[in-house]
Design a protein around this motif. Structure first.
Motif, PDB file in Angstrom:
ATOM      1  N   TRP A  54      12.655   5.177  13.897  1.00 54.52           N
ATOM      2  CA  TRP A  54      11.233   4.910  13.750  1.00 54.52           C
ATOM      3  C   TRP A  54      10.910   4.199  12.435  1.00 54.52           C
ATOM      4  O   TRP A  54       9.909   3.523  12.319  1.00 54.52           O
ATOM      5  CB  TRP A  54      10.422   6.194  13.878  1.00 54.52           C
ATOM      6  N   ARG A  55      11.778   4.319  11.412  1.00 57.42           N
ATOM      7  CA  ARG A  55      11.527   3.640  10.128  1.00 57.42           C
ATOM      8  C   ARG A  55      11.589   2.126  10.283  1.00 57.42           C
ATOM      9  O   ARG A  55      10.717   1.407   9.792  1.00 57.42           O
ATOM     10  CB  ARG A  55      12.528   4.099   9.069  1.00 57.42           C
ATOM     11  N   PHE A  56      12.600   1.636  10.955  1.00 57.19           N
ATOM     12  CA  PHE A  56      12.713   0.194  11.172  1.00 57.19           C
ATOM     13  C   PHE A  56      11.623  -0.299  12.114  1.00 57.19           C
ATOM     14  O   PHE A  56      11.100  -1.394  11.949  1.00 57.19           O
ATOM     15  CB  PHE A  56      14.090  -0.176  11.712  1.00 57.19           C
ATOM     16  N   LEU A  57      11.285   0.512  13.089  1.00 56.31           N
ATOM     17  CA  LEU A  57      10.192   0.169  13.997  1.00 56.31           C
ATOM     18  C   LEU A  57       8.886   0.025  13.223  1.00 56.31           C
ATOM     19  O   LEU A  57       8.157  -0.956  13.392  1.00 56.31           O
ATOM     20  CB  LEU A  57      10.042   1.244  15.076  1.00 56.31           C
ATOM     21  N   LEU A  58       8.607   0.960  12.362  1.00 53.50           N
ATOM     22  CA  LEU A  58       7.386   0.922  11.565  1.00 53.50           C
ATOM     23  C   LEU A  58       7.380  -0.284  10.625  1.00 53.50           C
ATOM     24  O   LEU A  58       6.360  -0.984  10.505  1.00 53.50           O
ATOM     25  CB  LEU A  58       7.249   2.219  10.774  1.00 53.50           C
ATOM     26  N   CYS A  59       8.493  -0.552   9.986  1.00 54.70           N
ATOM     27  CA  CYS A  59       8.588  -1.726   9.099  1.00 54.70           C
ATOM     28  C   CYS A  59       8.381  -3.018   9.886  1.00 54.70           C
ATOM     29  O   CYS A  59       7.693  -3.932   9.435  1.00 54.70           O
ATOM     30  CB  CYS A  59       9.946  -1.769   8.408  1.00 54.70           C
ATOM     31  N   TYR A  60       8.976  -3.091  11.059  1.00 56.40           N
ATOM     32  CA  TYR A  60       8.828  -4.284  11.893  1.00 56.40           C
ATOM     33  C   TYR A  60       7.365  -4.493  12.275  1.00 56.40           C
ATOM     34  O   TYR A  60       6.835  -5.592  12.139  1.00 56.40           O
ATOM     35  CB  TYR A  60       9.688  -4.147  13.154  1.00 56.40           C
ATOM     36  N   LEU A  61       6.723  -3.448  12.741  1.00 56.84           N
ATOM     37  CA  LEU A  61       5.346  -3.583  13.196  1.00 56.84           C
ATOM     38  C   LEU A  61       4.371  -3.858  12.051  1.00 56.84           C
ATOM     39  O   LEU A  61       3.420  -4.608  12.214  1.00 56.84           O
ATOM     40  CB  LEU A  61       4.917  -2.328  13.964  1.00 56.84           C
ATOM     41  N   LEU A  62       4.607  -3.272  10.899  1.00 51.42           N
ATOM     42  CA  LEU A  62       3.673  -3.433   9.780  1.00 51.42           C
ATOM     43  C   LEU A  62       3.863  -4.724   8.998  1.00 51.42           C
ATOM     44  O   LEU A  62       2.893  -5.283   8.491  1.00 51.42           O
ATOM     45  CB  LEU A  62       3.792  -2.244   8.824  1.00 51.42           C
ATOM     46  N   PHE A  63       5.096  -5.197   8.876  1.00 62.51           N
ATOM     47  CA  PHE A  63       5.345  -6.344   8.017  1.00 62.51           C
ATOM     48  C   PHE A  63       5.700  -7.624   8.769  1.00 62.51           C
ATOM     49  O   PHE A  63       5.202  -8.695   8.450  1.00 62.51           O
ATOM     50  CB  PHE A  63       6.449  -6.022   7.007  1.00 62.51           C
ATOM     51  N   TYR A  64       6.550  -7.518   9.742  1.00 64.12           N
ATOM     52  CA  TYR A  64       7.035  -8.716  10.424  1.00 64.12           C
ATOM     53  C   TYR A  64       6.031  -9.239  11.447  1.00 64.12           C
ATOM     54  O   TYR A  64       5.839 -10.447  11.567  1.00 64.12           O
ATOM     55  CB  TYR A  64       8.379  -8.417  11.088  1.00 64.12           C
ATOM     56  N   LEU A  65       5.386  -8.361  12.159  1.00 63.80           N
ATOM     57  CA  LEU A  65       4.433  -8.774  13.188  1.00 63.80           C
ATOM     58  C   LEU A  65       3.286  -9.615  12.639  1.00 63.80           C
ATOM     59  O   LEU A  65       3.000 -10.681  13.198  1.00 63.80           O
ATOM     60  CB  LEU A  65       3.899  -7.550  13.937  1.00 63.80           C
ATOM     61  N   PRO A  66       2.613  -9.215  11.561  1.00 64.13           N
ATOM     62  CA  PRO A  66       1.532 -10.066  11.042  1.00 64.13           C
ATOM     63  C   PRO A  66       2.009 -11.447  10.600  1.00 64.13           C
ATOM     64  O   PRO A  66       1.316 -12.443  10.807  1.00 64.13           O
ATOM     65  CB  PRO A  66       0.987  -9.280   9.850  1.00 64.13           C
ATOM     66  N   VAL A  67       3.196 -11.515  10.024  1.00 65.92           N
ATOM     67  CA  VAL A  67       3.724 -12.812   9.597  1.00 65.92           C
ATOM     68  C   VAL A  67       3.959 -13.703  10.811  1.00 65.92           C
ATOM     69  O   VAL A  67       3.627 -14.892  10.797  1.00 65.92           O
ATOM     70  CB  VAL A  67       5.027 -12.620   8.788  1.00 65.92           C
ATOM     71  N   ARG A  68       4.522 -13.146  11.862  1.00 62.91           N
ATOM     72  CA  ARG A  68       4.790 -13.935  13.071  1.00 62.91           C
ATOM     73  C   ARG A  68       3.513 -14.452  13.699  1.00 62.91           C
ATOM     74  O   ARG A  68       3.489 -15.567  14.218  1.00 62.91           O
ATOM     75  CB  ARG A  68       5.554 -13.094  14.099  1.00 62.91           C
ATOM     76  N   GLN A  69       2.454 -13.681  13.680  1.00 60.58           N
ATOM     77  CA  GLN A  69       1.211 -14.115  14.305  1.00 60.58           C
ATOM     78  C   GLN A  69       0.611 -15.310  13.590  1.00 60.58           C
ATOM     79  O   GLN A  69       0.104 -16.225  14.216  1.00 60.58           O
ATOM     80  CB  GLN A  69       0.201 -12.972  14.334  1.00 60.58           C
ATOM     81  N   PHE A  70       0.660 -15.318  12.268  1.00 56.91           N
ATOM     82  CA  PHE A  70      -0.005 -16.371  11.515  1.00 56.91           C
ATOM     83  C   PHE A  70       0.920 -17.513  11.127  1.00 56.91           C
ATOM     84  O   PHE A  70       0.451 -18.557  10.699  1.00 56.91           O
ATOM     85  CB  PHE A  70      -0.677 -15.770  10.274  1.00 56.91           C
ATOM     86  N   ALA A  71       2.204 -17.344  11.269  1.00 60.19           N
ATOM     87  CA  ALA A  71       3.154 -18.397  10.923  1.00 60.19           C
ATOM     88  C   ALA A  71       3.571 -19.216  12.135  1.00 60.19           C
ATOM     89  O   ALA A  71       4.419 -20.095  12.031  1.00 60.19           O
ATOM     90  CB  ALA A  71       4.376 -17.798  10.236  1.00 60.19           C
ATOM     91  N   GLY A  72       3.026 -18.920  13.286  1.00 57.93           N
ATOM     92  CA  GLY A  72       3.313 -19.711  14.479  1.00 57.93           C
ATOM     93  C   GLY A  72       4.541 -19.256  15.242  1.00 57.93           C
ATOM     94  O   GLY A  72       5.010 -19.971  16.118  1.00 57.93           O
ATOM     95  N   GLY A  73       5.061 -18.078  14.971  1.00 56.74           N
ATOM     96  CA  GLY A  73       6.259 -17.619  15.666  1.00 56.74           C
ATOM     97  C   GLY A  73       5.973 -16.584  16.729  1.00 56.74           C
ATOM     98  O   GLY A  73       6.875 -16.026  17.307  1.00 56.74           O
TER      99      GLY A  73
END
Length: 75
Positions: A54-73
């Motif tokens: 769940w730690r990696f899941l939480l990190c992915y959802l909190l940090f990587y997801l917003p970047v992907r939405q606004f960076a075009g990925g």
């Protein structure tokens, strides 16, 4: 599957008078995007929980997801 569900949800809005017939395609598209995103999030969550990480899941959802939405990925 998502297209049929989106069409049913849009039809329900139209029957209740909550949407205009001229905006049918817009509502169907919006429902498809929303349902697709929810399905994707549910899948990621299930995979994270199945592997008890769940730690990696939480990190992915909190940090990587917003970047992907606004960076075009995020497609």
């Amino acid at each position: 599957m998502l297209e049929k569900l989106s069409a049913r949800l849009t039809e329900a809005l139209l029957r209740r008078g909550a949407a205009e017939e001229s905006k049918r395609e817009l509502f169907e598209y919006g429902f498809q995007i929303t349902l697709s995103t929810l399905l994707w999030l549910a899948t990621i969550t299930v995979i994270g929980l199945v592997f008890f990480d769940w730690r990696f899941l939480l990190c992915y959802l909190l940090f990587y997801l917003p970047v992907r939405q606004f960076a075009g990925g995020y497609h």
